[in-house]
Design a protein around this motif. Structure first.
Motif, PDB file in Angstrom:
ATOM      1  N   GLY A  29     -17.377   8.609  -6.046  1.00 32.25           N
ATOM      2  CA  GLY A  29     -16.135   8.507  -6.791  1.00 32.25           C
ATOM      3  C   GLY A  29     -16.353   8.887  -8.235  1.00 32.25           C
ATOM      4  N   ARG A  30     -15.332   8.626  -9.020  1.00 31.93           N
ATOM      5  CA  ARG A  30     -15.418   8.921 -10.444  1.00 31.93           C
ATOM      6  C   ARG A  30     -14.497   7.965 -11.190  1.00 31.93           C
ATOM      7  N   TRP A  31     -14.897   7.632 -12.408  1.00 34.72           N
ATOM      8  CA  TRP A  31     -14.061   6.780 -13.269  1.00 34.72           C
ATOM      9  C   TRP A  31     -13.568   7.624 -14.435  1.00 34.72           C
ATOM     10  N   PHE A  32     -12.255   7.613 -14.625  1.00 36.60           N
ATOM     11  CA  PHE A  32     -11.643   8.412 -15.680  1.00 36.60           C
ATOM     12  C   PHE A  32     -11.162   7.515 -16.810  1.00 36.60           C
ATOM     13  N   GLY A  33     -11.258   8.047 -18.024  1.00 33.73           N
ATOM     14  CA  GLY A  33     -10.756   7.343 -19.187  1.00 33.73           C
ATOM     15  C   GLY A  33      -9.758   8.184 -19.947  1.00 33.73           C
ATOM     16  N   ALA A  34      -8.789   7.519 -20.553  1.00 37.07           N
ATOM     17  CA  ALA A  34      -7.855   8.172 -21.473  1.00 37.07           C
ATOM     18  C   ALA A  34      -8.261   7.759 -22.884  1.00 37.07           C
ATOM     19  N   PHE A  35      -8.457   8.750 -23.740  1.00 32.61           N
ATOM     20  CA  PHE A  35      -8.996   8.497 -25.078  1.00 32.61           C
ATOM     21  C   PHE A  35      -8.010   8.940 -26.145  1.00 32.61           C
ATOM     22  N   ALA A  36      -7.818   8.068 -27.125  1.00 33.03           N
ATOM     23  CA  ALA A  36      -7.102   8.426 -28.349  1.00 33.03           C
ATOM     24  C   ALA A  36      -8.172   8.514 -29.435  1.00 33.03           C
TER      25      ALA A  36
ATOM     26  N   ALA B  33       0.860  -1.184   0.000  1.00 33.89           N
ATOM     27  CA  ALA B  33       0.000   0.000   0.000  1.00 33.89           C
ATOM     28  C   ALA B  33       0.892   1.228   0.000  1.00 33.89           C
ATOM     29  N   LEU B  34       0.665   2.101  -0.982  1.00 31.59           N
ATOM     30  CA  LEU B  34       1.441   3.336  -1.111  1.00 31.59           C
ATOM     31  C   LEU B  34       0.496   4.525  -0.998  1.00 31.59           C
ATOM     32  N   ALA B  35       1.039   5.654  -0.566  1.00 30.29           N
ATOM     33  CA  ALA B  35       0.198   6.842  -0.392  1.00 30.29           C
ATOM     34  C   ALA B  35       0.971   8.094  -0.761  1.00 30.29           C
ATOM     35  N   SER B  36       0.204   9.124  -1.095  1.00 27.19           N
ATOM     36  CA  SER B  36       0.773  10.437  -1.397  1.00 27.19           C
ATOM     37  C   SER B  36      -0.132  11.510  -0.812  1.00 27.19           C
ATOM     38  N   GLY B  37       0.464  12.533  -0.218  1.00 28.89           N
ATOM     39  CA  GLY B  37      -0.307  13.624   0.353  1.00 28.89           C
ATOM     40  C   GLY B  37      -0.617  14.730  -0.626  1.00 28.89           C
ATOM     41  N   ALA B  38      -0.316  14.499  -1.893  1.00 23.66           N
ATOM     42  CA  ALA B  38      -0.614  15.498  -2.927  1.00 23.66           C
ATOM     43  C   ALA B  38      -0.883  14.782  -4.240  1.00 23.66           C
ATOM     44  N   PRO B  39      -1.716  15.337  -5.099  1.00 21.79           N
ATOM     45  CA  PRO B  39      -1.956  14.697  -6.397  1.00 21.79           C
ATOM     46  C   PRO B  39      -0.674  14.661  -7.215  1.00 21.79           C
ATOM     47  N   PRO B  40      -0.444  13.579  -7.946  1.00 24.83           N
ATOM     48  CA  PRO B  40       0.728  13.545  -8.819  1.00 24.83           C
ATOM     49  C   PRO B  40       0.573  14.522  -9.976  1.00 24.83           C
ATOM     50  N   SER B  41       1.691  14.849 -10.559  1.00 25.14           N
ATOM     51  CA  SER B  41       1.695  15.756 -11.710  1.00 25.14           C
ATOM     52  C   SER B  41       2.227  15.004 -12.922  1.00 25.14           C
ATOM     53  N   ALA B  42       1.479  15.044 -14.006  1.00 28.67           N
ATOM     54  CA  ALA B  42       1.903  14.376 -15.241  1.00 28.67           C
ATOM     55  C   ALA B  42       1.124  14.968 -16.403  1.00 28.67           C
ATOM     56  N   PRO B  43       1.756  15.128 -17.564  1.00 22.82           N
ATOM     57  CA  PRO B  43       1.057  15.692 -18.716  1.00 22.82           C
ATOM     58  C   PRO B  43       0.173  14.658 -19.401  1.00 22.82           C
ATOM     59  N   VAL B  44      -0.816  15.146 -20.128  1.00 25.59           N
ATOM     60  CA  VAL B  44      -1.613  14.274 -20.994  1.00 25.59           C
ATOM     61  C   VAL B  44      -0.827  14.075 -22.286  1.00 25.59           C
ATOM     62  N   PRO B  45      -0.616  12.841 -22.712  1.00 24.90           N
ATOM     63  CA  PRO B  45       0.158  12.608 -23.940  1.00 24.90           C
ATOM     64  C   PRO B  45      -0.452  13.322 -25.147  1.00 24.90           C
ATOM     65  N   ASP B  46       0.398  13.727 -26.043  1.00 21.83           N
ATOM     66  CA  ASP B  46      -0.052  14.407 -27.254  1.00 21.83           C
ATOM     67  C   ASP B  46      -1.087  13.573 -27.993  1.00 21.83           C
ATOM     68  N   GLY B  47      -2.117  14.235 -28.462  1.00 22.00           N
ATOM     69  CA  GLY B  47      -3.141  13.567 -29.253  1.00 22.00           C
ATOM     70  C   GLY B  47      -4.151  12.793 -28.429  1.00 22.00           C
ATOM     71  N   MET B  48      -4.084  12.895 -27.098  1.00 24.41           N
ATOM     72  CA  MET B  48      -5.001  12.162 -26.243  1.00 24.41           C
ATOM     73  C   MET B  48      -5.787  13.135 -25.373  1.00 24.41           C
ATOM     74  N   SER B  49      -6.860  12.633 -24.791  1.00 21.00           N
ATOM     75  CA  SER B  49      -7.630  13.406 -23.823  1.00 21.00           C
ATOM     76  C   SER B  49      -7.944  12.508 -22.627  1.00 21.00           C
ATOM     77  N   VAL B  50      -8.102  13.114 -21.459  1.00 25.18           N
ATOM     78  CA  VAL B  50      -8.468  12.398 -20.238  1.00 25.18           C
ATOM     79  C   VAL B  50      -9.713  13.057 -19.674  1.00 25.18           C
ATOM     80  N   ARG B  51     -10.747  12.256 -19.449  1.00 26.79           N
ATOM     81  CA  ARG B  51     -12.002  12.804 -18.930  1.00 26.79           C
ATOM     82  C   ARG B  51     -12.766  11.709 -18.193  1.00 26.79           C
TER      83      ARG B  51
END
Length: 264
Positions: A165-172, A101-119
C-alpha cells in the motif's frame, strides 16, 4: 452453513493481514488477534459467521475469553449484513453498531487545492507528522491511546514498505494537513484507511484530493478494480464519498459491551 462476509469485514481482514494481525478461521468463527498491539480493539475480536445458531455464540464467547484473558469488553464482528438481525437474548444485551461499506469502480476525480501538494509520505518526519495528525483528530491524550496509535502507525508503515500500500499526505508548505492510506493484497479490492484532515483545514477539498490521488495510484500500481471505504451512516464523510462516486454496498456490523452483560 457460514454466511458470506460483508465487504467491510472482508476488506478489514485484508488490511489486518497486511499489517501483521493473526487471523484464524475456525468454521463459523474467525479469531482475529494483533499480538503486537493488544490495545487495538478491532484488531482483537471474534468474527461470527452464523448469526442464528445459539451454540455458535457459546463457542464465540469461550473463544474470546480464551484468546483475550483479562479482557472485560467483548467484541464480536457479525460477518453477514442481513436486513433483519435476530440475536439470542443474552447477546442482544450488547451494543450493535453498523458502518456503511461503499465502493467505486473508478478512482474519484478532484483537484488539489491551490497552494497545496499531495504526495506519498517519505521518511521519519512525514510519518511522525501523520501520527500526530491522527492523534489530534482522535483526541488521544492518555498514554494507552498514544501507545496504541504508535504501534498502529508502525504497522501501516511496515505494510507500505513491503509494497502492500501507500500513505498519502496533503501538505500546505511543509505542514501535513491531511492524510490517508490505501492497501491491497493483489486482489480486485483496495481499501482506504484513516482519512484525516486537520480541523483547521476542513472544508477546503483536502480529503477529496487525497482520495483521488490514492485511488489513481491503487488502480495504476496495485492493479485495483474497485476502491472500498467505510463510513458512519449519514455522516459528513459518507456524504463526501457519495459525491465522489462511491455507492453503498452493505453494512459492517459489530457487537461490543461488558463481558458481564452476557450473564446478567
Amino acid at each position: 452453513m457460514t454466511a458470506p462476509l460483508s465487504l467491510g469485514h472482508r476488506t478489514d481482514l485484508m488490511v489486518l493481514r497486511l499489517t501483521g494481525s493473526e487471523i484464524t478461521e475456525l468454521g463459523p468463527l474467525t479469531l482475529v488477534r494483533t499480538p503486537d498491539n493488544p490495545a487495538y480493539r478491532w484488531g482483537n475480536f471474534v468474527l461470527v459467521n452464523h448469526l442464528s445458531d445459539g451454540p455458535v455464540w457459546i463457542r464465540a464467547e469461550e473463544l474470546f475469553r480464551g484468546a483475550f484473558p483479562g479482557e472485560t469488553t467483548v467484541r464480536f464482528g457479525l460477518a453477514p449484513s442481513p436486513a433483519v438481525i435476530v440475536l439470542p437474548g443474552h447477546i442482544a444485551r450488547l451494543q450493535l453498531e453498523g458502518d456503511v461499506a461503499l465502493a467505486s469502480g473508478a478512482p474519484p476525480s478532484a483537484p488539489v487545492p491551490d497552494g497545496m501538494s499531495v504526495r506519498p509520505l517519505a521518511g521519519d518526519d512525514d510519518w511522525a507528522a501523520a501520527q500526530e495528525l491522527q492523534r489530534v483528530n482522535n483526541a488521544y491524550e492518555d498514554d494507552d491511546d498514544v501507545a496504541f496509535l504508535t504501534r498502529q502507525v508502525a504497522a501501516y508503515r511496515a505494510a507500505v514498505e513491503r509494497g502492500s500500500g501507500r500513505w498519502f499526505g496533503a501538505f500546505a508548505g511543509n505542514a501535513l494537513v491531511g492524510g490517508l492510506g490505501v492497501f491491497s493484497d493483489g486482489g480486485p479490492d483496495a481499501r482506504y484507511q484513516s482519512v484525516d484532515t486537520h480541523p483547521d483545514w476542513r472544508g477546503r477539498g483536502v480529503a477529496s484530493a487525497l482520495l483521488a490521488a490514492a485511488g489513481r495510484w491503487a488502480f495504476d500500481a496495485l492493479g485495483a478494480q474497485r476502491l472500498v471505504i467505510v463510513a458512519e451512516r449519514d455522516s459528513a464523510a459518507m456524504r463526501l464519498y457519495e459525491r465522489l462516486g462511491f455507492a453503498e454496498v452493505d453494512v459492517q456490523l459489530r457487537l461490543s459491551g461488558p463481558l458481564s452483560a452476557l450473564h446478567a
